[in-house]
Design an enzyme around this catalytic site. Structure first.
Site, mmCIF file in Angstrom:
data_model
loop_
_atom_site.group_PDB
_atom_site.id
_atom_site.type_symbol
_atom_site.label_atom_id
_atom_site.label_comp_id
_atom_site.label_asym_id
_atom_site.label_seq_id
_atom_site.Cartn_x
_atom_site.Cartn_y
_atom_site.Cartn_z
ATOM 1 C CD GLU A 79 -2.549 -1.411 2.536
ATOM 2 O OE1 GLU A 79 -3.869 -1.528 2.498
ATOM 3 O OE2 GLU A 79 -2.104 -1.324 3.584
ATOM 4 C CG ASP A 132 -14.055 -1.704 0.296
ATOM 5 O OD1 ASP A 132 -13.541 -2.705 0.552
ATOM 6 O OD2 ASP A 132 -13.659 -0.675 -0.319
#
Length: 247
Positions: free
Chosen positions: A8, A128
């Site tokens: 990330e 999500d």
């Protein structure tokens, strides 16, 4: 089960976030290029990359991501900030193995279905979930869409996979996460990839026996060194079934 070791990025650095808080990154002092090469050397068949600056509409990591694609030695699945057709097509042309779409899927599901048909096996849906709702914009915006309805909207799209993240639990309640994920995976027609559930090798051993889940993202645990990637990849492999001997 396929493990996706994960990088990330924020401002060119490898980071992890707690519940998606971009303003509070945990910074890992590692070289992203060396890290990507290390994933391939360990035996990974894919890697995942999330561009947090892309989520905020900034392009600071573009050159770095291009270099990661060139040197990784394995296909790279990229998520973060894809808001239109041009950005998806541009990164596929740059060599991205797959593109992960979440916010765009909430805002323009017809476009995402079109992209999935035009780029079969290269479009991944990001699902999500927070308090029973699908989130977008880097977990910051709640939609009025239930996760099951979201999956139904893409039931006929030739997706490469669906990444499911349970934001409520965020690695604090694995049983609750696995319950949500297995329930959604049973309804999905594309392979489901679990996100945010792997803290150690035992979690991988449990996860690979959860029905309908085909893979998992592994990031923070690698940098905390609670997981060795070589060992994790071995554990993720299917075990041969014992066969009775007949005489």
């Amino acid at each position: 089960m396929i493990l996706y070791p994960t990088i990330e990025l924020q401002n060119g650095r490898v980071v992890s976030l707690h519940r998606g808080r971009l303003e509070e990154p945990m910074i890992w002092h590692v070289d992203p290029l060396d890290t990507a090469r290390g994933f391939a050397s360990a035996g990974a068949s894919w890697m995942h990359l999330t561009d947090f600056d892309g989520i905020e509409g900034r392009g600071e990591n573009v050159e770095l991501i291009e270099e990661i694609i060139r040197v990784a030695g394995i296909p790279v699945q990229i998520g973060g900030g894809f808001r239109n057709r041009d950005s998806v097509e541009r990164w596929i042309e740059k060599g991205a193995g797959r593109i992960v779409l979440g916010t765009l899927a909430v805002r323009d599901p017809d476009l995402v279905r079109e992209l999935a048909k035009y780029f079969p096996d290269q479009i991944v849906l990001a699902l999500d979930v927070w308090q029973g709702q699908v989130m977008s914009d880097g977990w910051r915006m709640a939609s009025a869409i239930a996760p099951e309805a979201f999956l139904d909207a893409f039931a006929d799209a030739p997706l490469a996979g669906i990444i499911v993240t349970d934001i409520d639990s965020d690695m604090e309640d694995l049983d609750a996460q696995l319950g949500l994920m297995s329930g959604l995976a049973a309804k999905a027609r594309a392979p489901v990839i679990a996100s945010g559930v792997v803290r150690n090798v035992d979690d991988i051993a449990r996860l690979k026996y959860v029905p309908h889940i085909s893979g998992a993202l592994v990031g923070r645990a690698l940098f905390r060194k609670t997981i060795d990637l070589v060992e994790a990849l071995e554990v993720a492999q299917p075990q041969p079934e014992s066969v009775a001997e007949f005489k």
